[in-house]
Write a protein that holds these residues in place. Sequence first.
Motif, short mmCIF file in Angstrom:
data_model
loop_
_atom_site.label_atom_id
_atom_site.label_comp_id
_atom_site.label_asym_id
_atom_site.label_seq_id
_atom_site.Cartn_x
_atom_site.Cartn_y
_atom_site.Cartn_z
N PHE A 1 35.85 47.00 35.70
CA PHE A 1 36.89 47.14 34.68
C PHE A 1 36.35 47.27 33.25
O PHE A 1 37.02 47.85 32.39
N THR A 2 35.20 46.71 32.97
CA THR A 2 34.71 46.64 31.59
C THR A 2 33.45 47.48 31.37
O THR A 2 32.68 47.22 30.44
N HIS A 3 33.24 48.47 32.22
CA HIS A 3 32.07 49.34 32.07
C HIS A 3 32.07 50.05 30.71
O HIS A 3 31.01 50.31 30.15
N ASP A 4 33.27 50.36 30.19
CA ASP A 4 33.34 51.03 28.89
C ASP A 4 32.99 50.06 27.76
O ASP A 4 32.18 50.38 26.88
N TYR A 5 33.57 48.87 27.77
CA TYR A 5 33.26 47.83 26.79
C TYR A 5 31.76 47.57 26.76
O TYR A 5 31.13 47.52 25.68
N ARG B 1 47.53 46.93 34.36
CA ARG B 1 48.62 46.02 34.75
C ARG B 1 48.35 45.36 36.10
O ARG B 1 48.60 44.17 36.28
N LYS B 2 47.82 46.12 37.04
CA LYS B 2 47.65 45.61 38.40
C LYS B 2 46.52 44.59 38.50
O LYS B 2 46.58 43.68 39.33
N HIS B 3 45.50 44.73 37.65
CA HIS B 3 44.29 43.91 37.82
C HIS B 3 44.00 43.02 36.61
O HIS B 3 42.85 42.61 36.42
N TRP B 4 45.01 42.71 35.79
CA TRP B 4 44.74 42.04 34.53
C TRP B 4 43.99 40.71 34.67
O TRP B 4 43.05 40.45 33.90
N PRO B 5 44.33 39.82 35.60
CA PRO B 5 43.55 38.57 35.70
C PRO B 5 42.06 38.82 35.95
O PRO B 5 41.21 38.16 35.33
N ALA B 6 41.75 39.77 36.82
CA ALA B 6 40.34 40.09 37.08
C ALA B 6 39.69 40.72 35.86
O ALA B 6 38.51 40.46 35.56
N PHE C 1 34.92 56.48 13.67
CA PHE C 1 36.34 56.47 14.02
C PHE C 1 37.04 57.61 13.31
O PHE C 1 36.94 57.76 12.09
N LEU C 2 37.76 58.42 14.08
CA LEU C 2 38.59 59.49 13.53
C LEU C 2 40.05 59.05 13.63
O LEU C 2 40.57 58.86 14.73
N ASP C 3 40.68 58.89 12.48
CA ASP C 3 42.04 58.34 12.45
C ASP C 3 43.08 59.45 12.68
O ASP C 3 43.90 59.76 11.81
N GLN C 4 43.01 60.03 13.86
CA GLN C 4 43.99 61.02 14.30
C GLN C 4 44.31 60.74 15.78
O GLN C 4 43.42 60.38 16.54
N SER C 5 45.56 60.92 16.15
CA SER C 5 45.97 60.70 17.54
C SER C 5 45.76 61.99 18.32
O SER C 5 46.50 62.96 18.14
N LEU C 6 44.75 61.98 19.19
CA LEU C 6 44.38 63.19 19.92
C LEU C 6 44.52 63.04 21.43
O LEU C 6 44.30 64.00 22.17
N THR C 7 44.90 61.84 21.88
CA THR C 7 45.04 61.56 23.31
C THR C 7 46.39 60.91 23.56
O THR C 7 46.88 60.13 22.73
N MET C 8 46.97 61.21 24.71
CA MET C 8 48.18 60.54 25.18
C MET C 8 47.81 59.57 26.28
O MET C 8 47.35 59.99 27.36
N TYR C 9 47.98 58.29 26.00
CA TYR C 9 47.60 57.22 26.92
C TYR C 9 48.85 56.72 27.63
O TYR C 9 49.78 56.24 27.00
N ARG C 10 48.83 56.82 28.96
CA ARG C 10 50.04 56.56 29.73
C ARG C 10 50.12 55.11 30.24
O ARG C 10 49.19 54.62 30.88
N TRP C 11 51.24 54.47 29.94
CA TRP C 11 51.58 53.17 30.54
C TRP C 11 52.54 53.41 31.70
O TRP C 11 53.57 54.05 31.54
N HIS C 12 52.17 52.91 32.89
CA HIS C 12 53.04 53.07 34.06
C HIS C 12 52.80 51.91 35.02
O HIS C 12 51.82 51.16 34.89
N SER C 13 53.66 51.76 35.98
CA SER C 13 53.66 50.57 36.83
C SER C 13 52.42 50.43 37.69
O SER C 13 52.02 49.32 38.04
N ASP C 14 51.76 51.54 38.03
CA ASP C 14 50.60 51.48 38.93
C ASP C 14 49.27 51.51 38.20
O ASP C 14 48.22 51.59 38.83
N MET C 15 49.27 51.45 36.88
CA MET C 15 48.01 51.54 36.14
C MET C 15 47.17 50.29 36.37
O MET C 15 47.68 49.17 36.54
N GLY C 16 45.86 50.49 36.38
CA GLY C 16 44.95 49.40 36.69
C GLY C 16 45.03 48.24 35.72
O GLY C 16 44.88 47.07 36.11
#
Length: 238
Positions: A172-176, A208-213, A191-206
């Motif tokens: 889960f934290t390979h990026d960090y 949410r599913k794996h937050w304690p781990a 840091f480029l202060d422009q929104s260039l990506t759409m980040y999706r929140w949904h019920s099956d996203m990791g």
Amino acid sequence: MYPRVSIIIPFYNCPYIEQSIVSALGQTYPNVEIIVVDDGSTVHTDKIAPFLTRVHYLGKANGGTASALNHGIRMASGDYIAWLSSDDMFYPDKIERQLNFMLAHHSVISYTAFDEIDAYNNVTNRSVGARFASQVDFIRSLISHDPINGCTVMMKTELLSYIGLFNESLPFTHDYDLWLRAVLGRVYVHFLDQSLTMYRWHSDMGTRKHWPAIEREIAYIQGIYRAQLQDYIQQLGG
């Protein structure tokens, strides 16, 4: 000659993969290669079929996001690497704007702000991202949390020869972990202060599913790097 940018899309049983690929194919920047890495998916692979003549499609046994990213990076021919999750999307000018920013600032790694979307592509939050007054403040923040959305990052491929690839033992934290190794390698993160990506929140996203781990893994990573970060901040006069 335009530098080549390799967009790596790790894919595992994600119903949004088609939208992700379409957003990568729709980039205004002319020299992009798209690498879809199928991490042992059992469903939704049919959604990739219409794009096989326009993307590089790599299959592998299931090993997690870090292993899929690394597999794509090893096969990439680009001068720069961008990571796009299979449930997220890039705005059409993402690569062009971020690459121009990096070239202007002689940057080897950068991240941007982003917009949040829901399962139906409605924008729910705009221009998300932590802003810092200085690089020292940014580095200090890494002691307590990860302020970077991985799918906003672009980096020079040669950076990974210097600091290494993603740590495949971290689900889960390979990026960090990678950002921390870059900073401790004395690499300036822009840091480029422009929104260039759409980040999706949904019920099956990791997230949410794996937050304690995920929380346990975050604590583990912070334990490894905290003292090194604190020493480095002192060296910088922070």
